[in-house]
Design a protein around this motif. Structure first.
Motif, PDB file in Angstrom:
ATOM      1  N   VAL A 204      28.666 -18.523 -32.382  1.00 16.20           N
ATOM      2  CA  VAL A 204      29.331 -19.416 -32.547  1.00 16.20           C
ATOM      3  C   VAL A 204      30.935 -18.689 -32.849  1.00 16.20           C
ATOM      4  N   ILE A 205      31.896 -19.815 -33.023  1.00 14.64           N
ATOM      5  CA  ILE A 205      32.989 -19.089 -33.215  1.00 14.64           C
ATOM      6  C   ILE A 205      33.557 -21.045 -33.988  1.00 14.64           C
ATOM      7  N   TRP A 206      34.235 -20.976 -34.828  1.00 19.64           N
ATOM      8  CA  TRP A 206      34.594 -22.822 -35.014  1.00 19.64           C
ATOM      9  C   TRP A 206      36.254 -22.186 -34.561  1.00 19.64           C
ATOM     10  N   GLY A 207      36.038 -23.990 -34.269  1.00 22.90           N
ATOM     11  CA  GLY A 207      37.112 -24.790 -33.062  1.00 22.90           C
ATOM     12  C   GLY A 207      37.651 -24.397 -32.023  1.00 22.90           C
ATOM     13  N   SER A 208      38.271 -24.711 -30.909  1.00 22.91           N
ATOM     14  CA  SER A 208      38.264 -24.140 -29.624  1.00 22.91           C
ATOM     15  C   SER A 208      38.774 -22.932 -29.279  1.00 22.91           C
ATOM     16  N   ASP A 254      51.166 -12.216 -31.073  1.00 27.64           N
ATOM     17  CA  ASP A 254      50.179 -12.692 -31.758  1.00 27.64           C
ATOM     18  C   ASP A 254      48.788 -12.894 -30.587  1.00 27.64           C
ATOM     19  N   VAL A 255      47.797 -13.637 -30.653  1.00 30.32           N
ATOM     20  CA  VAL A 255      47.030 -13.447 -29.535  1.00 30.32           C
ATOM     21  C   VAL A 255      46.445 -14.809 -29.956  1.00 30.32           C
ATOM     22  N   THR A 256      44.894 -15.218 -29.254  1.00 38.48           N
ATOM     23  CA  THR A 256      44.790 -16.637 -29.111  1.00 38.48           C
ATOM     24  C   THR A 256      43.026 -15.618 -29.933  1.00 38.48           C
ATOM     25  N   ILE A 257      42.703 -16.942 -30.937  1.00 40.19           N
ATOM     26  CA  ILE A 257      41.432 -16.762 -31.633  1.00 40.19           C
ATOM     27  C   ILE A 257      40.879 -16.224 -30.656  1.00 40.19           C
ATOM     28  N   ALA A 258      40.529 -17.017 -29.514  1.00 37.96           N
ATOM     29  CA  ALA A 258      39.321 -16.583 -28.420  1.00 37.96           C
ATOM     30  C   ALA A 258      39.427 -15.203 -27.928  1.00 37.96           C
ATOM     31  N   GLU A 259      41.215 -14.354 -27.675  1.00 44.83           N
ATOM     32  CA  GLU A 259      41.275 -13.465 -27.574  1.00 44.83           C
ATOM     33  C   GLU A 259      40.382 -12.334 -28.441  1.00 44.83           C
ATOM     34  N   LEU A 260      41.048 -12.994 -29.523  1.00 45.90           N
ATOM     35  CA  LEU A 260      40.524 -11.983 -30.880  1.00 45.90           C
ATOM     36  C   LEU A 260      38.980 -11.303 -30.861  1.00 45.90           C
ATOM     37  N   ALA A 261      38.421 -12.771 -30.962  1.00 41.59           N
ATOM     38  CA  ALA A 261      36.970 -13.016 -30.444  1.00 41.59           C
ATOM     39  C   ALA A 261      36.524 -11.577 -29.627  1.00 41.59           C
ATOM     40  N   SER A 262      36.714 -12.274 -28.857  1.00 39.49           N
ATOM     41  CA  SER A 262      36.482 -11.066 -27.842  1.00 39.49           C
ATOM     42  C   SER A 262      36.644 -10.216 -28.271  1.00 39.49           C
ATOM     43  N   LEU A 263      37.897  -9.970 -28.542  1.00 40.72           N
ATOM     44  CA  LEU A 263      38.283  -8.117 -29.535  1.00 40.72           C
ATOM     45  C   LEU A 263      37.411  -7.523 -30.200  1.00 40.72           C
ATOM     46  N   VAL A 264      36.651  -8.611 -31.197  1.00 37.68           N
ATOM     47  CA  VAL A 264      36.371  -7.794 -32.158  1.00 37.68           C
ATOM     48  C   VAL A 264      34.916  -7.495 -32.308  1.00 37.68           C
ATOM     49  N   PHE A 276      32.439 -21.548 -29.058  1.00 45.77           N
ATOM     50  CA  PHE A 276      33.393 -21.901 -29.725  1.00 45.77           C
ATOM     51  C   PHE A 276      32.823 -23.661 -30.011  1.00 45.77           C
ATOM     52  N   ASP A 277      33.436 -23.749 -31.483  1.00 40.07           N
ATOM     53  CA  ASP A 277      32.608 -25.222 -31.627  1.00 40.07           C
ATOM     54  C   ASP A 277      33.711 -26.300 -31.348  1.00 40.07           C
TER      55      ASP A 277
END
Length: 336
Positions: A204-208, A254-264, A276-277
């Motif tokens: 679960v990741i904070w935010g949208s 830059d990248v979206t946080i969603a893209e970053l999460a997928s890459l991580v 995403f919460d």
């Protein structure tokens, strides 16, 4: 190691931190041997008398001011008084006592959070103080703005050569992986690593996940810092102005946080779901720095995000292994 003749005596404040340790690596790689460091236990930078004595006795030629209290959204929201007080005290003491001791060259490291929350993108240096700051990290941002103006004021009044660089979001070896007080990339690396190890079906990741962020590998930031410090005075002055003398440092992408999460997740090897919460805060919608000024001065970042994440995860695994070995050596608790 024998020191070269006329080798500058360089003090790196915050040498154990993410940026400070990288600056030391870059300086050593460039052949500098006269590098001065102090741990927090050896020198309390919020104590003016200690800082004054340090500069009085050490005869420093250059200062990299990388010492700071830093953290993510949760830490900034939880400890606002510490973030503004500690950072303002460190900056004021180091800059003032460096000037008192005759130090002519100093580089102050700020943060891209100094810019207005809804600044036009990409963010240019002159946008500083042209709008409302992001509320979640306003105390920290105010302290960093004060640091920039401190350097500019000493330059104007005393003729010093105190420069400022504003990095985008940094990551890499030496990062803080605290589960609550760390920045987004180290927090995600730890969370995905633990989810993979524990077989968790989702993270679960904070935010949208919609906000966009720019990320810079810390060794690139260190290289840029040394580059800016060593620019001839006339070159630096020609590309800045007295009221906006700081220079942005970033990748320009830059990248979206969603893209970053997928890459991580891919970097760590996690195969579960990413959720995403949206009830949690997103922070600033977008924060991309305009790095054209630094590019015109001849410097660009060289580490792609995927490569940087791989190196950052390798550093995390090494640190995690060391901590695990240390925990195993701790004597077992004895019940009373």
């Amino acid at each position: 190691m024998q020191q070269k003749q006329n080798e500058p005596r360089i003090y790196v404040a915050g040498h154990r931190g993410l940026v400070g340790s990288a600056i030391v690596r870059v300086l050593r790689a460039q052949g500098h041997t006269n590098i001065v460091t102090r741990t927090h236990q050896e020198l309390e930078l919020t104590d003016q008398s200690q800082v004054r004595e340090f500069f009085r006795t050490e005869r420093i030629d250059q200062v990299y001011l990388a010492a700071a209290k830093v953290g993510g959204i949760h830490a900034n929201n939880t400890y606002p008084a510490e973030f503004i007080y500690d950072n303002m005290m460190v900056q004021a003491n180091v800059v003032h006592e460096a000037w008192r001791a005759g130090v002519q060259k100093l580089l102050f490291l700020g943060s891209s959070c100094i810019y207005p929350r809804l600044a036009a993108q990409p963010i240019r240096e002159e946008y500083l103080m042209n709008g409302i700051l992001e509320p979640t990290n306003e105390p920290y941002a105010m302290a960093k703005i004060a640091g920039i103006k401190l350097c500019e004021s000493y330059n104007r009044q005393y003729g010093t050569d105190y420069r400022s660089v504003m990095p985008t979001n940094l990551y890499g070896p030496g990062d803080n992986y605290h589960p609550e007080n760390s920045h987004v990339i180290p927090a995600l690396l730890r969370r995905f690593h633990e989810a993979k190890a524990g077989g968790a079906p989702e993270v679960v990741i904070w935010g949208s996940g919609k906000p966009m962020r720019e990320f810079l590998y810390v060794d690139d930031m260190a290289a840029a810092s040394v580059y800016v410090m060593n620019l001839p005075v006339e070159v630096y002055a020609a590309n800045t102005d007295p009221m906006h003398s700081h220079i942005n440092v970033g990748t320009g992408e830059d990248v979206t946080i969603a893209e970053l999460a997928s890459l991580v997740g891919e970097t760590v090897g996690y195969r579960g779901r990413i959720v995403f919460d949206a009830s949690k805060p997103d922070g600033t919608p977008r924060k991309l720095l305009d790095v054209s000024k630094l590019a015109a001065l001849g410097w660009r970042a060289s580490t792609p995000l995927a490569d940087g994440l791989r190196r950052a995860y390798e550093a995390f695994l090494e640190q995690h292994a060391v901590q695990s070995r240390e925990a195993e050596r701790e004597p077992a608790a004895v019940a009373a």
